[in-house]
Design an enzyme around this catalytic site. Structure first.
Site, PDB file in Angstrom:
ATOM      1  N   ASP A  67       0.804  -1.219   0.000  1.00 49.43           N
ATOM      2  CA  ASP A  67       0.000   0.000   0.000  1.00 49.43           C
ATOM      3  C   ASP A  67       0.841   1.275   0.000  1.00 49.43           C
ATOM      4  O   ASP A  67       2.064   1.241   0.225  1.00 49.43           O
ATOM      5  CB  ASP A  67      -0.965   0.002   1.204  1.00 49.43           C
ATOM      6  CG  ASP A  67      -0.333  -0.548   2.485  1.00 49.43           C
ATOM      7  OD1 ASP A  67       0.909  -0.522   2.593  1.00 49.43           O
ATOM      8  OD2 ASP A  67      -1.070  -1.000   3.364  1.00 49.43           O
ATOM      9  N   ASN A 136      -7.760  -2.594  13.765  1.00 52.84           N
ATOM     10  CA  ASN A 136      -9.142  -2.886  13.362  1.00 52.84           C
ATOM     11  C   ASN A 136      -9.216  -4.128  12.478  1.00 52.84           C
ATOM     12  O   ASN A 136     -10.246  -4.410  11.879  1.00 52.84           O
ATOM     13  CB  ASN A 136      -9.754  -1.684  12.632  1.00 52.84           C
ATOM     14  CG  ASN A 136      -9.074  -1.401  11.288  1.00 52.84           C
ATOM     15  OD1 ASN A 136      -8.070  -2.036  10.944  1.00 52.84           O
ATOM     16  ND2 ASN A 136      -9.606  -0.454  10.537  1.00 52.84           N
ATOM     17  N   GLU A 143      -9.744  -1.953   4.702  1.00 53.90           N
ATOM     18  CA  GLU A 143     -10.482  -1.592   5.905  1.00 53.90           C
ATOM     19  C   GLU A 143     -11.752  -2.448   6.026  1.00 53.90           C
ATOM     20  O   GLU A 143     -12.079  -3.196   5.098  1.00 53.90           O
ATOM     21  CB  GLU A 143     -10.824  -0.095   5.839  1.00 53.90           C
ATOM     22  CG  GLU A 143      -9.592   0.818   5.745  1.00 53.90           C
ATOM     23  CD  GLU A 143      -8.781   0.908   7.039  1.00 53.90           C
ATOM     24  OE1 GLU A 143      -8.761  -0.053   7.837  1.00 53.90           O
ATOM     25  OE2 GLU A 143      -8.138   1.950   7.252  1.00 53.90           O
TER      26      GLU A 143
HETATM   27  C1  F6R Z   1       1.305  -1.465   6.038  1.00 55.27           C
HETATM   28  C2  F6R Z   1       0.126  -2.292   6.176  1.00 55.27           C
HETATM   29  C3  F6R Z   1      -0.696  -2.335   7.427  1.00 55.27           C
HETATM   30  C4  F6R Z   1       0.137  -2.638   8.677  1.00 55.27           C
HETATM   31  C5  F6R Z   1      -0.749  -2.658   9.931  1.00 55.27           C
HETATM   32  C6  F6R Z   1       0.040  -2.921  11.192  1.00 55.27           C
HETATM   33  O1  F6R Z   1       1.907  -1.664   4.774  1.00 55.27           O
HETATM   34  O2  F6R Z   1      -0.188  -2.945   5.250  1.00 55.27           O
HETATM   35  O3  F6R Z   1      -1.698  -3.299   7.271  1.00 55.27           O
HETATM   36  O4  F6R Z   1       0.786  -3.867   8.511  1.00 55.27           O
HETATM   37  O5  F6R Z   1      -1.427  -1.450  10.047  1.00 55.27           O
HETATM   38  O6  F6R Z   1       0.861  -1.845  11.450  1.00 55.27           O
HETATM   39  P1  F6R Z   1       1.881  -1.848  12.701  1.00 55.27           P
HETATM   40  O7  F6R Z   1       2.879  -2.881  12.432  1.00 55.27           O
HETATM   41  O8  F6R Z   1       2.472  -0.457  12.685  1.00 55.27           O
HETATM   42  O9  F6R Z   1       1.041  -2.134  13.913  1.00 55.27           O
END
Ligand code: F6R
Length: 266
Positions: A67, A136, A143
Site C-alpha cells: 500500500d 481494526n 479496511e
Molecule cells: C502497512 C500495512 C498495514 C500494517 C498494519 C500494522 O503496509 O499494510 O496493514 O501492517 O497497520 O501496522 P503496525 O505494524 O504499525 O502495527
C-alpha cells in the site's frame, strides 16, 4: 492456517526474516510481497542483518508493496516508498527496477491501482506475502467491509487507522491522508504463501478475534482463513488472548516446513 507462538518480538522478527531468507535462497527470483508499519521494522532489520552475514542474493527478487498513501509522493519521507527504501531496498542488493510500491502521487490513482495489479499478474503473482495486522483487523489498507474479492484500488482509510498512523503525520489524525492505494484482499488471497507477523499486547484482542472468531467482512484479516497457506507468527504478548495455544504450539513443532525452525521459537 498455521500459528507459531514465539517468546518475544525479536524472536518473531528473526523467524520471519529466516523464512524469507531461506525462501530467497531456494527461489532466487521470488516475488516478495512487502508490508510496512512498526511491526515490520524489526523484520527488515533482521533480514538485512542475515542477508549481509550470509550474502543472501536479492538481485533477482521482485517486490510488491501492499500500500501507499494517496497524495504522498515517493520522495516524501512519510511515504511507504521512503520507508521501504530506508529500511530494506537500499540495504540489500535488490535491483531498484524490481521494487514496486504503488505511486501515491499518480495523477489518476485508480489507473495506478489497475496498473499495479497488472504488474503483479505479469510477475506471476506474489510468491510470499508479508503482512502486519491493524488494530481494526485490516491487512494492507483493506479496511472493514473490504470485499474478499477486491483488487488493488483506492480505499478510504478508517478513523481508527488514521489515528494509528497519526504519529507519522505530526500526531494529528486529520493530517493522515483520507485515502490510500492498497492491494486487494483477493490479490492477497492469491499469494502462494502468506506470513503475518503480530507482536505486542496491543495486538492480542484483534489477533484472537481474527484467528478464533468467525470469518467476517468487518475484520478483513479473517479472510486469511480462506488462504491455502497462511502462517501467523505471534509473540506471547500478541498471542495472550488465544484459547488453543497448546494445540498451536504442538502443531507448529510438528509442521513439516515450520517445525525445522523450532529452535527459533524460544
Ligand atoms: C502497512 C500495512 C498495514 C500494517 C498494519 C500494522 O503496509 O499494510 O496493514 O501492517 O497497520 O501496522 P503496525 O505494524 O504499525 O502495527
Amino acid at each position: 492456517m498455521n500459528i507459531v507462538i514465539v517468546s518475544t518480538p525479536a524472536h518473531a522478527e528473526r523467524l520471519a526474516a529466516r523464512i524469507v531468507a531461506d525462501r530467497v535462497a531456494k527461489e532466487p527470483s521470488l516475488v516478495l510481497g512487502c508490508a510496512t508499519g512498526g511491526t515490520m521494522e524489526g523484520v527488515y532489520d533482521a533480514l538485512v542483518t542475515m542477508a549481509t552475514a550470509e550474502a543472501v542474493d536479492f538481485s533477482r527478487v521482485r517486490t510488491f508493496n501492499l500500500d501507499e498513501y494517496v497524495g504522498v509522493a515517493t520522495d516524501d519521507e512519510r511515504s511507504y516508498y521512503h520507508y521501504m527504501n530506508e529500511r530494506f531496498f537500499s540495504r540489500v542488493n535488490l535491483d531498484p527496477a524490481n521494487c514496486h510500491v504503488p505511486d501515491g502521487s499518480a495523477p489518476d490513482p485508480e489507473a495506478e491501482a489497475a496498473a499495479f495489479e497488472a504488474k503483479i499478474a505479469k510477475a506471476g503473482g506474489v510468491g510470499l506475502q508479508l503482512l502486519g495486522i491493524g488494530n481494526n483487523g485490516h491487512i494492507g489498507f483493506n479496511e472493514p467491509l473490504s470485499s474478499f474479492a477486491s483488487r488493488t484500488r483506492v480505499q478510504p482509510l478508517a478513523p481508527r487507522t488514521r489515528e494509528q498512523n497519526a504519529p507519522h503525520f505530526g500526531g494529528d489524525p486529520a493530517a493522515v491522508p483520507a485515502t490510500a492505494l492498497t492491494m486487494g484482499v483477493g490479490t492477497i488471497l492469491e499469494s502462494k504463501e502468506a506470513l503475518l507477523v503480530a507482536t505486542g499486547a496491543h495486538k492480542a484482542n484483534i489477533l484472537a478475534t481474527t484467528l478464533e472468531g468467525p470469518i467476517t467482512g468487518v475484520v478483513t484479516a479473517t479472510a486469511l482463513h480462506l488462504h491455502p497457506d497462511c502462517t501467523v507468527i505471534a509473540d506471547e504478548a500478541a498471542a495472550a488472548g488465544l484459547a488453543l495455544t497448546d494445540f498451536y504450539r504442538a502443531t507448529a513443532a510438528a509442521h513439516p516446513r515450520l517445525g525445522r525452525y523450532e529452535h527459533l521459537f524460544d
